[in-house]
Design an enzyme around this catalytic site. Structure first.
Site, PDB file in Angstrom:
ATOM      1  N   VAL A   1      86.666 -24.962  15.251  1.00  0.00           N
ATOM      2  CA  VAL A   1      86.274 -23.771  16.001  1.00  0.00           C
ATOM      3  C   VAL A   1      87.193 -22.600  15.678  1.00  0.00           C
ATOM      4  O   VAL A   1      86.737 -21.480  15.423  1.00  0.00           O
ATOM      5  CB  VAL A   1      86.259 -24.040  17.514  1.00  0.00           C
ATOM      6  CG1 VAL A   1      85.943 -22.763  18.280  1.00  0.00           C
ATOM      7  CG2 VAL A   1      85.243 -25.122  17.849  1.00  0.00           C
TER       8      VAL A   1
ATOM      9  N   ARG B   1      99.320 -27.011  14.512  1.00  0.00           N
ATOM     10  CA  ARG B   1     100.321 -28.048  14.301  1.00  0.00           C
ATOM     11  C   ARG B   1     100.745 -28.178  12.843  1.00  0.00           C
ATOM     12  O   ARG B   1     101.873 -28.527  12.547  1.00  0.00           O
ATOM     13  CB  ARG B   1      99.792 -29.388  14.808  1.00  0.00           C
ATOM     14  CG  ARG B   1      99.777 -29.497  16.329  1.00  0.00           C
ATOM     15  CD  ARG B   1      99.261 -30.827  16.800  1.00  0.00           C
ATOM     16  NE  ARG B   1      97.866 -31.022  16.487  1.00  0.00           N
ATOM     17  CZ  ARG B   1      97.137 -32.063  16.867  1.00  0.00           C
ATOM     18  NH1 ARG B   1      97.706 -33.028  17.578  1.00  0.00           N
ATOM     19  NH2 ARG B   1      95.859 -32.163  16.555  1.00  0.00           N
TER      20      ARG B   1
ATOM     21  N   GLY C   1      78.349 -24.759  24.044  1.00  0.00           N
ATOM     22  CA  GLY C   1      78.489 -24.152  22.727  1.00  0.00           C
ATOM     23  C   GLY C   1      77.939 -22.747  22.634  1.00  0.00           C
ATOM     24  O   GLY C   1      78.384 -21.834  23.324  1.00  0.00           O
TER      25      GLY C   1
ATOM     26  N   ASP D   1      82.877 -35.315  29.796  1.00  0.00           N
ATOM     27  CA  ASP D   1      82.642 -34.013  29.174  1.00  0.00           C
ATOM     28  C   ASP D   1      81.561 -33.244  29.930  1.00  0.00           C
ATOM     29  O   ASP D   1      81.720 -32.056  30.253  1.00  0.00           O
ATOM     30  CB  ASP D   1      82.231 -34.201  27.705  1.00  0.00           C
ATOM     31  CG  ASP D   1      81.870 -32.896  27.030  1.00  0.00           C
ATOM     32  OD1 ASP D   1      82.781 -32.145  26.645  1.00  0.00           O
ATOM     33  OD2 ASP D   1      80.661 -32.624  26.894  1.00  0.00           O
TER      34      ASP D   1
ATOM     35  N   LYS E   1      81.802 -29.597  32.350  1.00  0.00           N
ATOM     36  CA  LYS E   1      80.887 -28.461  32.230  1.00  0.00           C
ATOM     37  C   LYS E   1      80.130 -28.214  33.530  1.00  0.00           C
ATOM     38  O   LYS E   1      79.917 -27.062  33.924  1.00  0.00           O
ATOM     39  CB  LYS E   1      79.913 -28.714  31.071  1.00  0.00           C
ATOM     40  CG  LYS E   1      80.600 -28.812  29.719  1.00  0.00           C
ATOM     41  CD  LYS E   1      79.651 -29.298  28.640  1.00  0.00           C
ATOM     42  CE  LYS E   1      80.366 -29.520  27.331  1.00  0.00           C
ATOM     43  NZ  LYS E   1      79.495 -30.111  26.287  1.00  0.00           N
TER      44      LYS E   1
ATOM     45  N   GLY F   1      79.835 -27.595  17.818  1.00  0.00           N
ATOM     46  CA  GLY F   1      79.888 -27.255  16.406  1.00  0.00           C
ATOM     47  C   GLY F   1      80.626 -25.955  16.174  1.00  0.00           C
ATOM     48  O   GLY F   1      80.724 -25.098  17.056  1.00  0.00           O
TER      49      GLY F   1
END
Length: 439
Positions: free
Chosen positions: A21, A52, A142, A209, A213, A310
């Site tokens: 992303v 990182r 998304g 998940d 949301k 995505g």
């Protein structure tokens, strides 16, 4: 004049997290620079990043950008106007960064659903106290503009119900199971190979998940944050290919739904597999797609559908929030002026009502149906229909499935009935219970 209020200088961005992303946001801003500048009234410019691994090849050039090993140092960069948090996770670096940015009065754009679901009230207060916008369109579904639809498009209406298909991984697995007849474990393994499921899929397939949301959507819909731990959460591990086949024979499809409604006696909110009529619009949402459904007093029922994850869709949603900040267009976190109202506590599951699908594995002998029916009768559960598949001629088995569909009943009565049925000596496996959505 500050950088945020200036219409001529670029809006300078510090991005923390350069996964698919984060890299996607940089690519999108570069590819659509002219379009974004025209719509935002000024350019968006990435000036600093943190991740990182400096050496990882992300398919983007980072040579001209300032690099910070510690993401929190982005906040102290005087040339960063907005923090974009794409690290993920409810704790650790992501939480530290967002809190520090808001305390410093810097706007934050994030895709971090877990952070918002678990710490939304505290973050909303920091946002309000420091006049620092907190935008999170990408945290839910998304590229679907779910947040803007609820917080802006329906701002004048009173929402009564919200939810939908909020996890693409589960929707993909259930779709393939229905279409191929394969079992859960096989389809999950294939989804992992295709990149639709994580190596540890528990957050997705166990419903967490979708619950993150749902908590965000419910908070926006009803103008108050929701106590996340009060949500009832189930996943799809218990759904077998047989359930999808039996559902089809009964005229339904199975979907994992997150649903919240504000009743007179409180908030009903849950994530559970559900049977939905096969001709319902949400039943047609297959594969990795998500769908968000709202019901309100004046606008009625709306459904928006699209890819729920995505790099492309999520980067698009993140950048849309950045355009809003560049325009000077922001709204409060929950769509209403911040207040000290307590977070909404969801009612216990037993307070709900519904119709149910019940799959039993029972001994193949006379009297079984009478035994089960007696339990349902004693618990006040009315039976609407029954499906008892006939074994094939060459099939000999001491155990057979028994499918029951109930009329509307209380969740408490159904729970009591299932407990009693499970204790019957003729029932040879744990019952599978799935709520039927009739709306």
């Amino acid at each position: 004049m500050s950088a945020l209020s200036s219409s001529s200088s670029p809006l300078r961005l510090g991005i923390a997290g350069l996964g698919t992303v984060g890299a996607g946001v940089i690519k999108l801003i570069e590819a659509n620079a002219d379009l974004i500048s025209a719509r935002a009234g000024r350019a968006l410019k990435v000036v600093a990043v943190s991740a990182r691994n400096r050496k990882q090849d992300r398919g983007i050039c980072l040579d001209t950008l300032r690099w910070y090993d510690n993401a929190a140092d982005l906040v102290n960069d005087a040339e960063v106007d907005v923090i974009v948090e794409l690290i993920g996770g409810a704790e650790g670096t992501a939480r530290t960064l967002v809190e520090a940015a808001l305390k410093a009065g810097k706007p934050v754009v994030t895709a971090n659903k877990a952070l918002l679901a678990l710490h939304g009230p505290a973050l909303a207060k920091l946002s309000a106290d420091n006049a620092a916008p907190l935008l999170f369109e990408a945290a839910v579904a998304g590229g679907i503009p779910a947040i803007k639809t609820v917080r802006e498009g329906l701002a004048a209406d009173r929402l009564e119900r919200i939810g939908g298909i909020l996890n693409g991984t589960c929707n993909y697995i259930l779709t393939v199971m229905r279409e191929t007849g394969q079992d859960f474990a096989t389809v999950l393994a294939d989804a992992q190979k295709l990149g639709y499921a994580e190596a540890d899929p528990s957050t997705d397939v166990d419903g967490w998940d979708a619950a993150h949301k749902l908590a965000i959507l419910a908070g926006l819909a009803f103008g108050q944050p929701v106590v996340f731990d009060s949500l009832h959460v189930e996943g799809i591990r218990q759904i077998g290919s047989a359930d999808l086949d039996f559902a089809r024979k009964l005229g339904y499809r199975i979907k994992l739904l997150g649903l919240a409604s504000l009743r007179e006696d409180g908030l009903e909110a849950r994530v559970t597999p559900c049977l939905v009529r096969e001709d319902a619009p949400i039943a047609q949402v297959d594969g990795v797609f998500n769908a968000v459904v709202t019901e309100s007093a004046f606008a009625g029922r709306l459904m928006i559908e699209g890819r729920g994850a995505g790099a492309g869709p999520t980067a698009s949603a993140v950048t849309a929030d950045l355009i809003d900040i560049a325009r000077g267009k922001t709204v409060s976190v929950w769509g209403v002026e911040h207040s000290d109202k307590p977070a909404l506590q969801a009612l216990p599951l037993s307070a709900g009502k519904g119709a149910f699908y019940l799959r039993l594995l029972v001994e193949d002998r006379p009297g079984v149906i009478a035994d089960v029916s007696a339990v349902l009768r004693d618990c006040g559960v009315s039976l609407r229909s029954m499906l008892q598949p006939t074994p094939a001629r060459n099939e000999t088995t001491p155990h057979v499935p028994l499918i029951l569909v109930t009329h509307q009943t209380s969740e408490a009565a159904m729970q009591d009935a299932v407990t009693r049925i499970k204790a019957l000596s003729v029932v040879t496996a744990s019952p599978v219970v799935i709520r039927i959505e009739t709306d």
